[in-house]
Scaffold this motif. Structure first.
Motif, PDB file in Angstrom:
ATOM      1  N   ALA A  85       0.832  -1.203   0.000  1.00 41.85           N
ATOM      2  CA  ALA A  85       0.000   0.000   0.000  1.00 41.85           C
ATOM      3  C   ALA A  85       0.865   1.250   0.000  1.00 41.85           C
ATOM      4  O   ALA A  85       0.589   2.229  -0.713  1.00 41.85           O
ATOM      5  N   ALA A  86       1.930   1.240   0.785  1.00 40.73           N
ATOM      6  CA  ALA A  86       2.813   2.412   0.869  1.00 40.73           C
ATOM      7  C   ALA A  86       3.552   2.659  -0.438  1.00 40.73           C
ATOM      8  O   ALA A  86       3.707   3.796  -0.879  1.00 40.73           O
ATOM      9  N   ARG A  87       4.022   1.593  -1.084  1.00 41.68           N
ATOM     10  CA  ARG A  87       4.815   1.750  -2.309  1.00 41.68           C
ATOM     11  C   ARG A  87       3.965   2.188  -3.500  1.00 41.68           C
ATOM     12  O   ARG A  87       4.435   2.938  -4.362  1.00 41.68           O
ATOM     13  N   LEU A  88       2.733   1.742  -3.548  1.00 40.12           N
ATOM     14  CA  LEU A  88       1.925   1.956  -4.746  1.00 40.12           C
ATOM     15  C   LEU A  88       0.837   3.011  -4.573  1.00 40.12           C
ATOM     16  O   LEU A  88       0.156   3.348  -5.542  1.00 40.12           O
ATOM     17  N   SER A  89       0.666   3.541  -3.379  1.00 34.61           N
ATOM     18  CA  SER A  89      -0.320   4.607  -3.145  1.00 34.61           C
ATOM     19  C   SER A  89       0.397   5.937  -2.940  1.00 34.61           C
ATOM     20  O   SER A  89       1.587   5.977  -2.618  1.00 34.61           O
ATOM     21  N   ASP A  90      -0.348   7.005  -3.114  1.00 32.43           N
ATOM     22  CA  ASP A  90       0.187   8.332  -2.789  1.00 32.43           C
ATOM     23  C   ASP A  90      -0.166   8.729  -1.359  1.00 32.43           C
ATOM     24  O   ASP A  90       0.522   9.557  -0.756  1.00 32.43           O
ATOM     25  N   ARG A  91      -1.210   8.125  -0.852  1.00 36.94           N
ATOM     26  CA  ARG A  91      -1.679   8.418   0.502  1.00 36.94           C
ATOM     27  C   ARG A  91      -2.362   7.171   1.033  1.00 36.94           C
ATOM     28  O   ARG A  91      -3.123   6.515   0.308  1.00 36.94           O
ATOM     29  N   VAL A  92      -2.063   6.786   2.271  1.00 33.23           N
ATOM     30  CA  VAL A  92      -2.640   5.583   2.870  1.00 33.23           C
ATOM     31  C   VAL A  92      -3.299   5.942   4.193  1.00 33.23           C
ATOM     32  O   VAL A  92      -2.717   6.659   5.005  1.00 33.23           O
ATOM     33  N   ILE A  93      -4.507   5.462   4.380  1.00 34.63           N
ATOM     34  CA  ILE A  93      -5.167   5.577   5.679  1.00 34.63           C
ATOM     35  C   ILE A  93      -5.394   4.152   6.170  1.00 34.63           C
ATOM     36  O   ILE A  93      -6.170   3.381   5.588  1.00 34.63           O
ATOM     37  N   VAL A  94      -4.684   3.784   7.231  1.00 33.52           N
ATOM     38  CA  VAL A  94      -4.769   2.432   7.784  1.00 33.52           C
ATOM     39  C   VAL A  94      -5.893   2.397   8.811  1.00 33.52           C
ATOM     40  O   VAL A  94      -5.970   3.250   9.701  1.00 33.52           O
ATOM     41  N   THR A  95      -6.761   1.401   8.682  1.00 35.30           N
ATOM     42  CA  THR A  95      -7.942   1.346   9.532  1.00 35.30           C
ATOM     43  C   THR A  95      -8.244  -0.097   9.920  1.00 35.30           C
ATOM     44  O   THR A  95      -7.397  -0.992   9.769  1.00 35.30           O
ATOM     45  N   SER A  96      -9.432  -0.343  10.411  1.00 38.72           N
ATOM     46  CA  SER A  96      -9.857  -1.690  10.782  1.00 38.72           C
ATOM     47  C   SER A  96     -10.591  -2.349   9.622  1.00 38.72           C
ATOM     48  O   SER A  96     -11.217  -1.684   8.802  1.00 38.72           O
ATOM     49  N   ASP A  97     -10.515  -3.647   9.580  1.00 40.95           N
ATOM     50  CA  ASP A  97     -11.291  -4.448   8.631  1.00 40.95           C
ATOM     51  C   ASP A  97     -12.351  -5.178   9.452  1.00 40.95           C
ATOM     52  O   ASP A  97     -13.295  -4.555   9.919  1.00 40.95           O
ATOM     53  N   ASN A  98     -12.195  -6.475   9.656  1.00 40.38           N
ATOM     54  CA  ASN A  98     -13.009  -7.232  10.602  1.00 40.38           C
ATOM     55  C   ASN A  98     -12.086  -7.653  11.745  1.00 40.38           C
ATOM     56  O   ASN A  98     -11.446  -8.705  11.668  1.00 40.38           O
ATOM     57  N   PRO A  99     -11.980  -6.862  12.796  1.00 39.41           N
ATOM     58  CA  PRO A  99     -11.004  -7.184  13.844  1.00 39.41           C
ATOM     59  C   PRO A  99     -11.309  -8.476  14.601  1.00 39.41           C
ATOM     60  O   PRO A  99     -10.412  -9.081  15.187  1.00 39.41           O
ATOM     61  N   ARG A 100     -12.572  -8.882  14.595  1.00 41.72           N
ATOM     62  CA  ARG A 100     -12.985 -10.096  15.319  1.00 41.72           C
ATOM     63  C   ARG A 100     -12.498 -10.002  16.764  1.00 41.72           C
ATOM     64  O   ARG A 100     -12.770  -9.025  17.430  1.00 41.72           O
ATOM     65  N   GLY A 101     -11.793 -11.019  17.247  1.00 45.45           N
ATOM     66  CA  GLY A 101     -11.409 -11.028  18.658  1.00 45.45           C
ATOM     67  C   GLY A 101     -10.113 -10.324  18.967  1.00 45.45           C
ATOM     68  O   GLY A 101      -9.677 -10.301  20.125  1.00 45.45           O
ATOM     69  N   GLU A 102      -9.475  -9.734  17.966  1.00 47.70           N
ATOM     70  CA  GLU A 102      -8.200  -9.040  18.195  1.00 47.70           C
ATOM     71  C   GLU A 102      -8.420  -7.551  18.456  1.00 47.70           C
ATOM     72  O   GLU A 102      -9.393  -6.952  17.982  1.00 47.70           O
ATOM     73  N   ASP A 103      -7.470  -6.968  19.157  1.00 51.06           N
ATOM     74  CA  ASP A 103      -7.455  -5.514  19.350  1.00 51.06           C
ATOM     75  C   ASP A 103      -7.068  -4.873  18.010  1.00 51.06           C
ATOM     76  O   ASP A 103      -6.000  -5.182  17.461  1.00 51.06           O
ATOM     77  N   PRO A 104      -7.910  -3.997  17.460  1.00 50.29           N
ATOM     78  CA  PRO A 104      -7.590  -3.363  16.173  1.00 50.29           C
ATOM     79  C   PRO A 104      -6.217  -2.691  16.155  1.00 50.29           C
ATOM     80  O   PRO A 104      -5.540  -2.676  15.120  1.00 50.29           O
TER      81      PRO A 104
END
Length: 503
Positions: A396-415
């Motif tokens: 994502a970092a190499r091929l994007s100009d801007r990245v916003i990292v967020t949650s997907d389906n965190p399920r039982g994990e801490d996002p």
């Protein structure tokens, strides 16, 4: 039919009573008098915990891998493999519909859903009543409903084939996941054509290694308990595909963009509105026009064309089927409210799929007169393969100009822990990025930042209409969230492309 006849020889460890049975079930809530209840562990529940309910509902026998409990010894049949026993029993009980309905199985890490939709489109163009069973929805003739698993349990699959026959249907396309192959959901079924799309990193939480994952995929080409398929349609651009082509004991039809593929493409043109290219096939060459976007879909289209050839369809039928297939939900799906930038929702949730998505977006930007940026919003699923998280962050970092990292389906994990794994890869690159764990806020931020000519990619969830947080599935749809934000920004959703409320 008796229970002994249904199970057949070599399956049971204990004696099998010669009881006449009225049906099969693995869900205790559906058991009726005279049914056989198959008990085995599932992902979220263990069928053995519901044996009392099944017997109370009238089950005449229980089939299980476990030894007979003392209180139910006379009702219990122990088998070597519970799911295998269910698959074999279902096929026998329903009279082997898989030998009358022509089955096409599609397996691979990426592209299964799109390829299955394309194949189904070809069947429709040929005037065939068909079934399509896969990730987004199941379709049997005229009936459609939302899918729970990519590949249903064996008993459900066989029932769907029997239902298709009742509608005078003759062909069915199945997305065959590696989980389904490991869990014997298609065990013993006879396939006319099987398709391999590609293999890349995914599901290592389940399979452990790429070797084991690849081995699961290969089972489809080895019969998976049934006869060898008549045809194998195989992507020769993939290393595992090339290996399958060497080892196949049946007729094969290769597809790909490298030299020597039986079905290939020339003059590929990837436009904002779709794809066009010249398809070269053993049955003749023809121009392809597709509504699908992104160069990565060329492989999916070539695979579908090859499947059509295994059924000896005329190339004109195949061409019409490809042209008529609409954008698949959540696969490079545009959200257009008349805004001066593009918004695309895609299911890309592996590093290979994310790379394909970003490269497709870059090619579209390169065609524009004015420069634009790629703004990517993505996260990774919790309680799933952690190894792909840093790889996705770096891509994502190499091929994007801007990245916003967020949650997907965190399920039982801490996002936050999931995001930290992503950032480990993302920080290998000097990239512009932001962390926003709230996915709705992350989408809003991306759309607020978007400028004319940009492409905003909302990756990872695609067609999904929920977000799994803890044990709960909370309603959430990237497409709907994007539409709501665009509406708040003043764009007119119902006025057609290019018309914004604020001019």
């Amino acid at each position: 039919m008796t229970l002994a006849e249904m199970l057949g020889e070599g399956m049971a460890v204990t004696p099998v009573p010669r009881k006449t049975i009225s049906g099969l079930e693995y869900d205790s809530r559906k058991v009726e008098a005279g049914n056989v209840f198959f008990a085995f562990p599932g992902e979220k529940a263990d069928g053995h915990d519901f044996v009392p309910q099944a017997l109370d509902a009238g089950a005449s026998s229980v089939v299980s891998e476990r030894q007979p409990p003392r209180q139910w010894r006379d009702l219990w049949v122990q088998v070597l493999h519970g799911r295998e026993a269910l698959a074999r029993s279902a096929l026998r009980f329903y009279g082997r519909p898989d030998r009358r309905v022509k089955l096409t199985g599609v397996t691979g890490t990426n592209g299964k859903t799109t390829t299955a939709h394309l194949i189904d489109g070809i069947f429709e163009a040929a005037g065939i009543t068909a079934a399509r069973l896969g990730t987004i929805e199941h379709k049997v003739g005229r009936r459609r409903w939302k899918a729970i698993n990519t590949t249903p349990e064996s008993l459900d699959l066989v029932r769907f084939l029997a239902e298709l026959e009742q509608q005078s249907g003759t062909h069915a396309t199945l997305e065959v996941s590696s989980h389904a192959l490991e869990l014997k959901r298609i065990y013993g079924m006879d396939f006319h054509t099987v398709v391999f799309t590609n293999l890349s990193r995914d599901h290592l939480d389940f399979h452990g290694t790429m070797e084991t994952y690849g081995r699961a995929k290969q089972r489809l080409f080895e019969g998976a308990g049934g006869a060898l398929p008549r045809f194998g349609v195989i992507n020769q651009d993939d290393p595992l595909g090339r290996d399958l082509l060497k080892r196949a004991g049946f007729e094969t039809l290769s597809f790909g963009l490298t030299r020597g593929a039986a079905v290939s493409a020339d003059r590929v043109d990837a436009l904002p509105g779709g794809l066009s290219f010249l398809a070269r096939t053993p049955s003749g060459n023809f121009e392809v026009s597709s509504q699908l976007r992104g160069p990565f879909n060329v492989h999916n289209i070539l695979g579908a064309i090859a499947v059509g050839l295994t059924y000896q369809f005329d190339v004109e039928v195949i061409r019409r089927g490809i042209a008529a297939c609409p954008t698949v939900p959540g696969r490079f799906e545009p959200v257009d409210a008349g805004q001066p930038f593009s918004v695309v929702v895609d299911y890309a949730h592996t590093d290979a799929a994310l790379r394909n998505l970003l490269e497709a977006a870059r090619r579209l930007l390169d065609r524009q007169r004015e420069p634009g940026r790629i703004v990517t919003v993505f996260g990774c699923g919790g309680d799933r393969d952690r190894t792909k998280r840093p790889a996705m962050g770096e891509i994502a970092a190499r091929l994007s100009d801007r990245v916003i990292v967020t949650s997907d389906n965190p399920r039982g994990e801490d996002p936050r822990n999931i995001i930290d794994d992503i950032l480990a890869g993302l920080k290998r690159v000097d990239a512009s990025f932001q962390v926003e764990p709230d996915r709705a806020k992350a989408i809003r931020q991306a759309l607020l930042e978007a400028r004319e000519g940009d492409i905003v990619l909302l990756a990872g969830k695609g067609h999904e209409t929920y977000q799994v947080i803890g044990a709960k599935a909370v309603p959430f749809d990237d497409r709907e969230v994007a539409r709501r934000v665009l509406r708040e920004l003043g764009y007119a959703l119902d006025d057609g492309p290019g018309k914004a409320a604020n001019g």
